[in-house]
Design an enzyme around this catalytic site. Structure first.
Site, PDB file in Angstrom:
ATOM      1  N   ARG A   1      -5.300  -9.914  -5.473  1.00 47.07           N
ATOM      2  CA  ARG A   1      -5.545  -8.694  -6.249  1.00 47.07           C
ATOM      3  C   ARG A   1      -6.196  -9.096  -7.574  1.00 47.07           C
ATOM      4  O   ARG A   1      -5.631  -9.860  -8.342  1.00 47.07           O
ATOM      5  CB  ARG A   1      -4.225  -7.954  -6.478  1.00 47.07           C
ATOM      6  CG  ARG A   1      -3.489  -7.679  -5.176  1.00 47.07           C
ATOM      7  CD  ARG A   1      -2.079  -7.147  -5.377  1.00 47.07           C
ATOM      8  NE  ARG A   1      -1.401  -6.992  -4.095  1.00 47.07           N
ATOM      9  CZ  ARG A   1      -0.227  -6.405  -3.917  1.00 47.07           C
ATOM     10  NH1 ARG A   1       0.422  -5.899  -4.975  1.00 47.07           N
ATOM     11  NH2 ARG A   1       0.321  -6.318  -2.730  1.00 47.07           N
TER      12      ARG A   1
ATOM     13  N   HIS B   1       0.832  -1.200   0.000  1.00 45.04           N
ATOM     14  CA  HIS B   1       0.000   0.000   0.000  1.00 45.04           C
ATOM     15  C   HIS B   1       0.873   1.259   0.000  1.00 45.04           C
ATOM     16  O   HIS B   1       1.966   1.277   0.575  1.00 45.04           O
ATOM     17  CB  HIS B   1      -0.909   0.031   1.229  1.00 45.04           C
ATOM     18  CG  HIS B   1      -1.956  -1.023   1.224  1.00 45.04           C
ATOM     19  ND1 HIS B   1      -2.853  -1.184   2.242  1.00 45.04           N
ATOM     20  CD2 HIS B   1      -2.266  -1.985   0.308  1.00 45.04           C
ATOM     21  CE1 HIS B   1      -3.666  -2.191   1.975  1.00 45.04           C
ATOM     22  NE2 HIS B   1      -3.313  -2.697   0.796  1.00 45.04           N
TER      23      HIS B   1
ATOM     24  N   HIS C   1      -2.920   3.853   6.183  1.00 45.41           N
ATOM     25  CA  HIS C   1      -2.014   4.208   5.091  1.00 45.41           C
ATOM     26  C   HIS C   1      -2.658   5.313   4.266  1.00 45.41           C
ATOM     27  O   HIS C   1      -3.890   5.420   4.201  1.00 45.41           O
ATOM     28  CB  HIS C   1      -1.785   3.010   4.165  1.00 45.41           C
ATOM     29  CG  HIS C   1      -1.107   1.849   4.816  1.00 45.41           C
ATOM     30  ND1 HIS C   1      -1.324   0.547   4.413  1.00 45.41           N
ATOM     31  CD2 HIS C   1      -0.209   1.784   5.840  1.00 45.41           C
ATOM     32  CE1 HIS C   1      -0.592  -0.272   5.136  1.00 45.41           C
ATOM     33  NE2 HIS C   1       0.085   0.458   6.014  1.00 45.41           N
TER      34      HIS C   1
ATOM     35  N   HIS D   1      -9.128  -5.747  -4.602  1.00 49.59           N
ATOM     36  CA  HIS D   1      -8.865  -7.090  -4.087  1.00 49.59           C
ATOM     37  C   HIS D   1     -10.112  -7.981  -4.192  1.00 49.59           C
ATOM     38  O   HIS D   1     -11.240  -7.490  -4.318  1.00 49.59           O
ATOM     39  CB  HIS D   1      -8.409  -7.013  -2.628  1.00 49.59           C
ATOM     40  CG  HIS D   1      -7.060  -6.378  -2.459  1.00 49.59           C
ATOM     41  ND1 HIS D   1      -5.918  -7.097  -2.175  1.00 49.59           N
ATOM     42  CD2 HIS D   1      -6.669  -5.080  -2.535  1.00 49.59           C
ATOM     43  CE1 HIS D   1      -4.886  -6.282  -2.078  1.00 49.59           C
ATOM     44  NE2 HIS D   1      -5.323  -5.048  -2.279  1.00 49.59           N
TER      45      HIS D   1
END
Length: 221
Positions: free
Chosen positions: A213, A134, A151, A196
């Protein structure tokens, strides 16, 4: 008798000379007024020119100040592991320096799916691991439910309907399109958008236990 004539002639001549003197004085005064008027007009023209120049400078400054990031737009195409295009995300710079995200996807599995910005601008199938982790310029933990999170690249899950489509639209101040900012999306290695297969639990490290992913798109100018 000749004496009186001579005196009269002298007086007449003096009167003529006096008249000429007055006329010259009047002409000089008139010329002086005209010169003053011309000087004043020239001065006013100079002031007007300086005002106009100043106005032009202000306009140039305003134009320069208006050339910021606001309105800058980046379109990201997302492909699945087979290389088929499954969506488009439009990223637009906001007035406050953040980013508005408008994403539409199709042909995805029904249900919730994690959606993140990743730290590298590479989307190599079939697993998109080339996108790295990320995007995290501030070195925080993953997830909005984490004490030291999230994040910069963490977003909320998207919900895909029975028809395999989803449309999400939101604003974020976690990233920017300003190339000079620490949280810019235009880094040396680039960045990418990733969807995802599962949902993000917003706290598991390092990626929310979101599964494989399934779609990826490079963010580039």
């Amino acid at each position: 008798m000749n004496r009186w004539k001579l005196l009269a002639a002298i007086g007449f001549l003096m009167a003529i000379l006096a008249g000429c003197g007055n006329q010259n004085a009047d002409q000089e005064a008139e010329n002086g007024d005209t010169g003053a008027t011309e000087d004043k007009a020239a001065e006013e023209a100079t002031d007007a020119g300086e005002d106009a120049e100043g106005t032009g400078t202000d306009q140039d400054t305003d134009t320069e100040e208006g050339t910021d990031q606001e309105g800058q737009e980046v379109t990201v195409k997302l492909n699945d592991v087979e290389g088929a295009e499954v969506g488009t995300a439009v990223l637009t710079a906001n007035e406050d320096g953040g980013v508005h995200v408008d994403m539409k996807v199709s042909n995805l599995p029904e249900g919730p799916h994690a959606f993140h910005i990743h730290e590298k601008g590479a989307c190599e199938a079939p697993d998109f691991e080339s996108a790295g982790g990320h995007y995290n310029p501030e070195d925080k933990d993953h997830g909005k439910n984490s004490e030291n999170g999230p994040h910069a690249g963490d977003f909320d899950n998207i919900e895909v309907g029975e028809d395999g489509t989803a449309h999400v639209e939101f604003d974020t101040d976690q990233v920017t399109l300003d190339e000079n900012a620490d949280n810019t999306l235009f880094t040396a290695e680039g960045t990418s958008l990733v969807i995802h297969g599962g949902e993000d639990d917003y706290e598991s490290q390092p990626a929310g236990d979101a599964g494989p992913r399934i779609a990826c798109g490079v963010i580039e100018k």
